[in-house]
Design an enzyme around this catalytic site. Structure first.
Site, PDB file in Angstrom:
ATOM      1  N   GLY A   1       0.738  -1.200  -0.045  1.00 34.46           N
ATOM      2  CA  GLY A   1      -0.037   0.011  -0.001  1.00 34.46           C
ATOM      3  C   GLY A   1       1.034   1.423   0.063  1.00 34.46           C
ATOM      4  O   GLY A   1       2.060   1.082  -0.024  1.00 34.46           O
ATOM      5  N   PHE A   2       0.365   2.303   0.033  1.00 35.10           N
ATOM      6  CA  PHE A   2       0.968   3.557  -0.117  1.00 35.10           C
ATOM      7  C   PHE A   2       1.869   3.977   1.198  1.00 35.10           C
ATOM      8  O   PHE A   2       3.031   4.020   1.114  1.00 35.10           O
ATOM      9  CB  PHE A   2      -0.035   4.752  -0.282  1.00 35.10           C
ATOM     10  CG  PHE A   2       0.390   6.224  -0.142  1.00 35.10           C
ATOM     11  CD1 PHE A   2       1.604   6.628  -0.692  1.00 35.10           C
ATOM     12  CD2 PHE A   2      -0.357   7.360   0.717  1.00 35.10           C
ATOM     13  CE1 PHE A   2       2.030   7.855  -0.410  1.00 35.10           C
ATOM     14  CE2 PHE A   2       0.004   8.331   0.957  1.00 35.10           C
ATOM     15  CZ  PHE A   2       1.278   8.983   0.512  1.00 35.10           C
ATOM     16  N   ILE A   3       1.161   3.781   2.333  1.00 34.87           N
ATOM     17  CA  ILE A   3       1.972   3.983   3.560  1.00 34.87           C
ATOM     18  C   ILE A   3       2.916   2.984   3.640  1.00 34.87           C
ATOM     19  O   ILE A   3       4.163   3.056   4.113  1.00 34.87           O
ATOM     20  CB  ILE A   3       1.226   4.305   4.582  1.00 34.87           C
ATOM     21  CG1 ILE A   3       0.333   5.759   4.340  1.00 34.87           C
ATOM     22  CG2 ILE A   3       1.958   4.650   5.756  1.00 34.87           C
ATOM     23  CD1 ILE A   3      -0.753   6.005   5.411  1.00 34.87           C
TER      24      ILE A   3
ATOM     25  N   TYR B   1     -16.538   3.582   7.823  1.00 36.60           N
ATOM     26  CA  TYR B   1     -14.940   2.936   7.915  1.00 36.60           C
ATOM     27  C   TYR B   1     -14.554   3.643   9.058  1.00 36.60           C
ATOM     28  O   TYR B   1     -13.599   2.909   9.691  1.00 36.60           O
ATOM     29  CB  TYR B   1     -14.231   3.850   6.598  1.00 36.60           C
ATOM     30  CG  TYR B   1     -12.773   4.324   6.782  1.00 36.60           C
ATOM     31  CD1 TYR B   1     -11.928   3.240   7.056  1.00 36.60           C
ATOM     32  CD2 TYR B   1     -12.206   5.613   6.896  1.00 36.60           C
ATOM     33  CE1 TYR B   1     -10.682   3.774   7.140  1.00 36.60           C
ATOM     34  CE2 TYR B   1     -10.940   5.978   7.232  1.00 36.60           C
ATOM     35  CZ  TYR B   1     -10.033   4.865   7.125  1.00 36.60           C
ATOM     36  OH  TYR B   1      -8.860   5.120   7.222  1.00 36.60           O
TER      37      TYR B   1
ATOM     38  N   LYS C   1     -12.594   1.802  12.431  1.00 38.37           N
ATOM     39  CA  LYS C   1     -11.255   1.920  13.056  1.00 38.37           C
ATOM     40  C   LYS C   1     -11.299   2.340  14.487  1.00 38.37           C
ATOM     41  O   LYS C   1     -10.440   2.053  15.176  1.00 38.37           O
ATOM     42  CB  LYS C   1     -10.880   3.397  12.272  1.00 38.37           C
ATOM     43  CG  LYS C   1     -10.321   2.888  10.787  1.00 38.37           C
ATOM     44  CD  LYS C   1      -8.759   2.223  10.949  1.00 38.37           C
ATOM     45  CE  LYS C   1      -8.539   1.928   9.515  1.00 38.37           C
ATOM     46  NZ  LYS C   1      -7.135   1.347   9.540  1.00 38.37           N
TER      47      LYS C   1
HETATM   48  N1  LIG Z   1      -3.514   7.378   3.413  1.00 36.11           N
HETATM   49  C1  LIG Z   1      -4.291   8.313   4.238  1.00 36.11           C
HETATM   50  O1  LIG Z   1      -4.127   9.442   4.252  1.00 36.11           O
HETATM   51  C2  LIG Z   1      -4.599   7.753   5.515  1.00 36.11           C
HETATM   52  C3  LIG Z   1      -5.322   8.255   6.752  1.00 36.11           C
HETATM   53  C4  LIG Z   1      -5.779   7.908   7.772  1.00 36.11           C
HETATM   54  C5  LIG Z   1      -5.504   6.470   7.961  1.00 36.11           C
HETATM   55  N2  LIG Z   1      -4.952   5.694   6.929  1.00 36.11           N
HETATM   56  C6  LIG Z   1      -4.668   4.277   7.386  1.00 36.11           C
HETATM   57  O2  LIG Z   1      -3.387   4.229   7.000  1.00 36.11           O
HETATM   58  C7  LIG Z   1      -3.299   2.553   6.607  1.00 36.11           C
HETATM   59  C8  LIG Z   1      -2.602   2.677   5.128  1.00 36.11           C
HETATM   60  O3  LIG Z   1      -3.498   3.374   4.352  1.00 36.11           O
HETATM   61  P1  LIG Z   1      -2.845   3.435   2.790  1.00 36.11           P
HETATM   62  O4  LIG Z   1      -3.401   4.899   2.466  1.00 36.11           O
HETATM   63  O5  LIG Z   1      -1.500   3.048   2.580  1.00 36.11           O
HETATM   64  O6  LIG Z   1      -3.715   2.627   1.994  1.00 36.11           O
HETATM   65  P2  LIG Z   1      -3.293   1.478   0.932  1.00 36.11           P
HETATM   66  O7  LIG Z   1      -5.115   1.135   0.427  1.00 36.11           O
HETATM   67  O8  LIG Z   1      -2.551   2.039   0.011  1.00 36.11           O
HETATM   68  O9  LIG Z   1      -2.731   0.457   1.608  1.00 36.11           O
HETATM   69  C9  LIG Z   1      -3.633  -0.629   2.424  1.00 36.11           C
HETATM   70  C10 LIG Z   1      -2.980  -1.983   1.763  1.00 36.11           C
HETATM   71  O10 LIG Z   1      -3.674  -3.165   2.508  1.00 36.11           O
HETATM   72  C11 LIG Z   1      -3.687  -3.960   1.435  1.00 36.11           C
HETATM   73  N3  LIG Z   1      -5.029  -4.686   2.164  1.00 36.11           N
HETATM   74  C12 LIG Z   1      -6.326  -4.405   2.236  1.00 36.11           C
HETATM   75  N4  LIG Z   1      -7.008  -5.245   2.946  1.00 36.11           N
HETATM   76  C13 LIG Z   1      -6.452  -6.326   2.992  1.00 36.11           C
HETATM   77  C14 LIG Z   1      -6.568  -7.546   3.767  1.00 36.11           C
HETATM   78  N5  LIG Z   1      -7.566  -7.865   4.108  1.00 36.11           N
HETATM   79  N6  LIG Z   1      -5.331  -8.480   3.929  1.00 36.11           N
HETATM   80  C15 LIG Z   1      -3.987  -8.252   3.525  1.00 36.11           C
HETATM   81  N7  LIG Z   1      -4.110  -6.842   2.917  1.00 36.11           N
HETATM   82  C16 LIG Z   1      -4.975  -5.978   2.683  1.00 36.11           C
HETATM   83  C17 LIG Z   1      -4.058  -3.342   0.295  1.00 36.11           C
HETATM   84  O11 LIG Z   1      -3.908  -4.187  -0.881  1.00 36.11           O
HETATM   85  C18 LIG Z   1      -3.381  -2.230   0.320  1.00 36.11           C
HETATM   86  O12 LIG Z   1      -2.172  -2.561  -0.328  1.00 36.11           O
HETATM   87  C19 LIG Z   1      -4.804   2.042   6.458  1.00 36.11           C
HETATM   88  O13 LIG Z   1      -5.037   1.508   7.664  1.00 36.11           O
HETATM   89  C20 LIG Z   1      -5.581   3.629   6.331  1.00 36.11           C
HETATM   90  O14 LIG Z   1      -6.813   3.117   7.080  1.00 36.11           O
HETATM   91  C21 LIG Z   1      -4.390   6.263   5.938  1.00 36.11           C
END
Ligand SMILES: NC(=O)c1ccc[n+]([C@@H]2O[C@H](COP(=O)([O-])OP(=O)(O)OC[C@H]3O[C@@H](n4cnc5c(N)ncnc54)[C@H](O)[C@@H]3O)[C@@H](O)[C@H]2O)c1
Length: 334
Positions: free
Chosen positions: A11-13, A153, A157
């Site tokens: 994922g991104f982060i 969502y 969380k």
């Molecule tokens: N990007 C933001 O601004 C933001 C803000 C607040 C919270 N978050 C939280 O940070 C975390 C990372 O966010 P992100 O932006 O990198 O999102 P993202 O969607 O890019 O990354 C999440 C990754 O998890 C994988 N995934 C999803 N469900 C899965 C499962 N059941 N089993 C295995 N892998 C699974 C996806 O394939 C994806 O690559 C998440 O928990 C998100 O809720 C992100």
């Protein structure tokens, strides 16, 4: 060498976090199902880049696949766990709430069970600024009451926070819960505003501007965010530690919530102006009503992060947006 287990590694982060931990000498075990919520190729490209490091291995099953996490914990005995895999996105949770039950509730439950069997030194789990929901007192503090989630969502969380607290209490598992505030930067998420706006502006398409543009977000640049995560890994919650003013440390568990945000909310209009400047193009704006589930403003109080780590995220929006646009143009060759 310490072993970190990072969920959501493609994922991104997760990608940026794994990269940072590998650079810092950790052995990193990733887990990511590479689901098709957005462009799978982008996730595969991130994963391929991580696989170039010898310290990185990955499993592409789902969190909630029976026995998956238990087996990975048994095999690798991680010292540190960074849980980023989730079904993210406020809007999609209106169409497909069940995906959030499976990934966020069942998936996080499986992770906590694996940690109960093979306790890591410290687990760090991603929550979101969305849990502040309808709160109007700004900036948001970790100790504020958070009982008014506006989207499913956010509700999942919030549930993750409660689930993690109970495991921290019952099984003495040190847990830090991050509340992230709108993270952005290169390799970002295609469902988020910066990505959508940049793509539309470069294609000459109009952009949808919600709440008639009357929105504020506390944007956090990815490198700042990952640096904060890295420092928090070493700030293990401990109920015996001396009191810190404004701390969210639980009185009954080694459990703490920490906002990671810039603490400088930006008006949507200024955000769009930064993208226009970075792309050198003018946006055509479709003014739209507020989206269901969304909130008009977010603003992090980042004092606790600073007290715990000495760090405050600081990348200027213009610099972060420029870095994203440069990455986007190179990646998509536009
Ligand atoms: N990007 C933001 O601004 C933001 C803000 C607040 C919270 N978050 C939280 O940070 C975390 C990372 O966010 P992100 O932006 O990198 O999102 P993202 O969607 O890019 O990354 C999440 C990754 O998890 C994988 N995934 C999803 N469900 C899965 C499962 N059941 N089993 C295995 N892998 C699974 C996806 O394939 C994806 O690559 C998440 O928990 C998100 O809720 C992100």
């Amino acid at each position: 060498m310490r072993t970190a287990f990072v969920t959501g590694s493609a994922g991104f982060i997760g990608y940026h976090c794994c990269k940072r931990l590998l650079d810092d000498g950790f052995r990193v075990i990733g887990l990511d199902s590479l689901n098709d919520y957005y462009d799978v190729q982008l996730k595969e490209r991130r994963q391929q880049m991580l696989l170039q490091s010898r310290g990185f291995t990955v499993d592409n099953r789902k969190l909630e696949d029976p026995g998956c996490l238990m087996q990975l914990f048994q095999d690798h005995r991680p010292d540190i766990v960074v849980h980023l895999a989730a079904q993210a996105g406020v809007r999609y949770s209106i169409d497909s709430p069940k995906d959030y039950v499976e990934a966020n509730l069942t998936g996080t439950f499986e992770l906590l069970e694996a940690a109960r069997a093979y306790p890591p030194e410290h687990m760090l789990l991603a929550s979101t600024s969305s849990v502040y929901g309808a709160n109007t007192q700004m900036p948001y503090r970790e100790t504020d009451k958070v009982d008014t989630q506006m989207s499913f969502y956010a509700a999942t969380k919030k549930a993750n926070e409660a689930m993690a607290h109970s495991y921290a209490h019952l099984y003495h598992l040190p847990i830090t819960m991050f509340r992230f505030f709108t993270v952005y930067g290169p390799w970002g998420r295609p469902d988020m505003a910066l990505f959508k706006f940049t793509r539309a502006i470069l294609n000459g398409d109009p952009i949808d501007v919600f709440n008639q543009g009357d929105m504020q977000r506390d944007f956090t640049y990815i490198t700042d965010l990952v640096h904060a995560i890295r420092l928090l890994i070493d700030a293990v919650p401990d109920t015996d530690s001396p009191a810190i003013e404004g701390d969210s440390l639980s009185p009954v568990a080694p459990y703490r919530i920490v906002n990671i945000g810039n603490s400088q909310p930006v008006q949507l209009i200024d955000f769009i102006a930064a993208i226009e400047k970075a792309t050198g193009r003018q946006a055509t704006q479709n003014l739209m009503p507020m989206q269901p589930g969304d909130v008009p403003a977010t603003w992090a109080d980042a004092e606790l992060l600073k007290k715990l780590t000495g760090y405050a995220p600081q990348t200027e929006l213009a610099d972060g947006v420029t870095a994203f646009v440069e990455w986007y143009r190179e990646y998509y060759r536009v």
